[in-house]
Design a protein around this motif. Structure first.
Motif, short mmCIF file in Angstrom:
data_model
loop_
_atom_site.label_atom_id
_atom_site.label_comp_id
_atom_site.label_asym_id
_atom_site.label_seq_id
_atom_site.Cartn_x
_atom_site.Cartn_y
_atom_site.Cartn_z
N ILE A 1 0.84 -1.19 0.00
CA ILE A 1 0.00 0.00 0.00
C ILE A 1 0.89 1.25 0.00
N PRO A 2 0.32 2.42 -0.34
CA PRO A 2 1.09 3.65 -0.28
C PRO A 2 1.74 3.81 1.10
N GLY A 3 3.01 4.09 1.11
CA GLY A 3 3.78 4.14 2.35
C GLY A 3 4.73 2.97 2.47
N GLY A 4 4.53 1.94 1.61
CA GLY A 4 5.46 0.84 1.54
C GLY A 4 5.14 -0.38 2.38
N LEU A 5 4.07 -0.33 3.20
CA LEU A 5 3.73 -1.48 4.03
C LEU A 5 3.09 -2.58 3.19
N LYS A 6 3.38 -3.81 3.57
CA LYS A 6 2.74 -4.96 2.93
C LYS A 6 1.56 -5.40 3.77
N ARG A 7 0.39 -5.50 3.15
CA ARG A 7 -0.83 -5.87 3.86
C ARG A 7 -1.53 -7.00 3.12
N ILE A 8 -2.47 -7.65 3.81
CA ILE A 8 -3.25 -8.74 3.23
C ILE A 8 -4.66 -8.24 2.95
N LYS A 9 -5.07 -8.39 1.72
CA LYS A 9 -6.44 -8.00 1.38
C LYS A 9 -7.45 -8.84 2.16
N ARG A 10 -8.53 -8.19 2.58
CA ARG A 10 -9.57 -8.92 3.29
C ARG A 10 -10.15 -10.04 2.43
N ILE A 11 -10.37 -9.77 1.15
CA ILE A 11 -10.93 -10.79 0.27
C ILE A 11 -9.96 -11.95 0.08
N GLU A 12 -8.67 -11.66 0.11
CA GLU A 12 -7.67 -12.74 0.04
C GLU A 12 -7.86 -13.71 1.20
N TYR A 13 -8.09 -13.16 2.38
CA TYR A 13 -8.32 -13.98 3.56
C TYR A 13 -9.60 -14.80 3.44
N LEU A 14 -10.69 -14.14 3.03
CA LEU A 14 -11.97 -14.83 2.92
C LEU A 14 -11.92 -15.93 1.88
N ALA A 15 -11.23 -15.69 0.77
CA ALA A 15 -11.10 -16.72 -0.26
C ALA A 15 -10.33 -17.92 0.28
N GLU A 16 -9.30 -17.68 1.07
CA GLU A 16 -8.47 -18.76 1.58
C GLU A 16 -9.25 -19.68 2.51
#
Length: 530
Positions: free
Chosen positions: A224-239
């Protein structure tokens, strides 16, 4: 069950069917009746009747005295109109109320909505209700894989009404015809114990998987802007949905006819049979579909799964009450609802309970048979969109992946994906008990629904709705660039369209990996303006 089984701000599959926020229209904010009209404005000065209706200063009638001279017909008519205008406001409200009550009674008796299903529905219900034989609700002994992904910290689902109805459904289908797969994670000791108690009562082949914590390191991240790596909520729900499907991958030699995915809903087990075996039946009474969805309700009137549902042309939903769909484009989905069809044609849906043709989720040996390549061996899985500031429900994307490549949206006639309004589910028992009553007069909502959509501007614009998979398109996407102040910018790029443009909208939601007490399990990342 409580009014809301699970807190909507959990990123776990609490309300698994869709996102509570951002994807659902807030009807309460559109309650124009709650707004107090101004006491005096230009409109009421120019139109006296409005001033009288909005005023409470008229408390009685003016008497006509005998000393008045006889009036002409036109004068008497003018006096009659003035007399009506001088009546108090509650007089008109009583008249309007009486008309509304009369319409409700007439409609519920003579024009009820979705109360008279096709004959084969009644036949299946009688077969399931008038016998105690196991498998009585599965006339052709079809093999059914039931999948669920739970977040059940108190154990209320597995130990409660949800678990009881799943057991009833297994009996109706026949134990030898069913495989039950439940995946649960991060629910604590009570959730784990409840799942184990349910497992002891299950009489069919099953896989009950409980994980104390889902390993987030296995999930894809975005920067995301600022350089942090995050996990999309939909990525989690799909998993977590995919983990309920793992036994299919582990045992490819076992073949199933239908796959039924259940949310944390209250449902009638016989309705589940109707969804599986009655939806869009042919002349031989055999259901024909790629996917068939129930309709889920958050209260007796409000449709819940707007985020995952798209009409036949890919338009998003209208206001979340009957007839649910807008009249945009050719309005084929809207027309199907008005005609009372049990197979309302859509491009995607979920509805808390959805039946699939199981072949899409299993290894297939035959060569590709369609342009979409659905004959190839790779099973379909839930997934997320990979664009940074573009979100689409995993429950919509799965439907994009099981349908053939569609022509231009206005040329689509059928996708094999249907919403079945005869089958309704809810998120608490009280709401479910009311759905048989509210459907009887819901046809009255149509005019208000259409008017409300026009006022609010629904369906909202989706720049990718008209894309056809495989064609060259121009899309505005976020291009990361660590050298820019904002960490990147939106740019228009040429690329090949995917099959799922109609599912999405601009936005980004990510999970909160290390939450504090009272903190939401996910958060919105603001979309940059440039």
């Amino acid at each position: 069950m409580s009014a809301r089984l699970l807190h909507p701000d959990e990123y776990e599959l609490g309300t698994r069917s869709s996102l509570d926020s951002q994807g659902t229209f807030n009807l309460d904010e559109a309650d124009f009746e709650s707004q107090t009209p101004p006491r005096s404005n230009l409109l009421t000065r120019r139109v006296p009747i409005l001033s009288r209706l909005f005023s409470s200063t008229y408390s009685g009638y003016r008497r006509l005295t005998p000393s008045k001279p006889l009036l002409s017909v036109s004068s008497r008519r003018s006096c009659y109109y003035r007399l009506l205008l001088r009546r108090p406001l509650f007089f008109y409200l009583h008249i309007v109320g009486g008309i509304i009550i009369a319409l409700v009674v007439f409609t519920s008796i003579f024009r009820p909505s979705y109360t008279r299903p096709p004959p084969h529905y009644s036949l299946l219900r009688r077969s399931a209700s008038q016998s105690t034989e196991h498998g009585r609700g599965n006339p052709r002994n079809e093999q059914v894989y039931i999948a669920a992904s739970l977040y059940d910290p108190g154990g209320d689902l597995a130990r409660g009404e949800w678990g009881s109805r799943v057991l009833q459904l297994i009996e109706l289908l026949g134990e030898n015809n069913v495989f039950l797969s439940i995946y649960e994670n991060d629910s604590g000791s009570e959730g784990a114990n409840a799942l184990r108690d349910l497992e002891k009562q299950v009489t069919c082949n099953n896989s009950m998987t409980f994980e104390d914590h889902l390993d987030l390191g296995s999930l894809n991240t975005v920067t995301i802007p600022g350089g942090l790596k995050r996990i999309k909520r939909i990525e989690y729900l799909a998993e977590v949905r995919n983990r309920a499907l793992r036994p299919l991958d582990a045992n490819p030699q076992v073949r199933y006819d239908k796959l039924l995915f259940l949310n944390d809903i209250v449902f009638d087990p016989i309705d589940a049979l109707q969804l599986l075996f009655s939806t869009n039946a042919d002349e031989n009474g055999i259901a024909q579909y790629r996917a068939a969805c129930a309709v889920d309700f958050i209260n007796p009137f409000k449709f819940y799964d707007t985020y995952a549902t798209r009409d036949l042309e890919g338009y998003s939903m209208g206001l979340p009450f009957f007839p649910w769909f807008s009249r945009a484009g050719k309005a084929d989905s809207w027309k199907d609802v008005q005609k009372g069809k049990d197979a309302v044609r859509v491009r995607s849906c979920w509805g808390g309970m959805v039946a699939f043709d199981a072949k899409f989720f299993q290894q297939r040996n035959e060569p590709p048979a369609t342009e979409s390549g659905l004959g190839e061996a790779r099973p379909i899985h839930f997934r997320a969109s990979h664009d940074l500031f573009w979100e689409a429900s995993e429950c919509c994307l799965i439907h994009a992946d099981i349908q053939d490549i569609q022509p231009a949206p206005h040329e689509i006639t059928d996708t094999g994906i249907y919403m079945n309004p005869y089958v309704r589910v809810a998120y608490d028992s009280r709401t479910l008990s009311w759905l048989g009553t509210t459907r009887r007069f819901e046809k009255l909502y149509s005019l208000i629904h259409n008017l409300g959509n026009n006022i609010v501007g629904l369906p909202w614009f989706n720049p990718r709705r008209t894309e056809v998979a495989g064609q060259s398109v121009q899309e505005r996407v976020w291009i990361p660039d660590p050298n820019e102040d904002g960490g990147g910018s939106f740019q228009t790029v040429d690329r090949i369209a995917g099959n799922d443009g109609y599912c999405g909208r601009r936005g980004l939601q990510v999970i909160v990996e290390h939450r504090e007490d009272g903190q939401k399990g996910w958060e919105n990342i603001p979309v940059p303006s440039s």
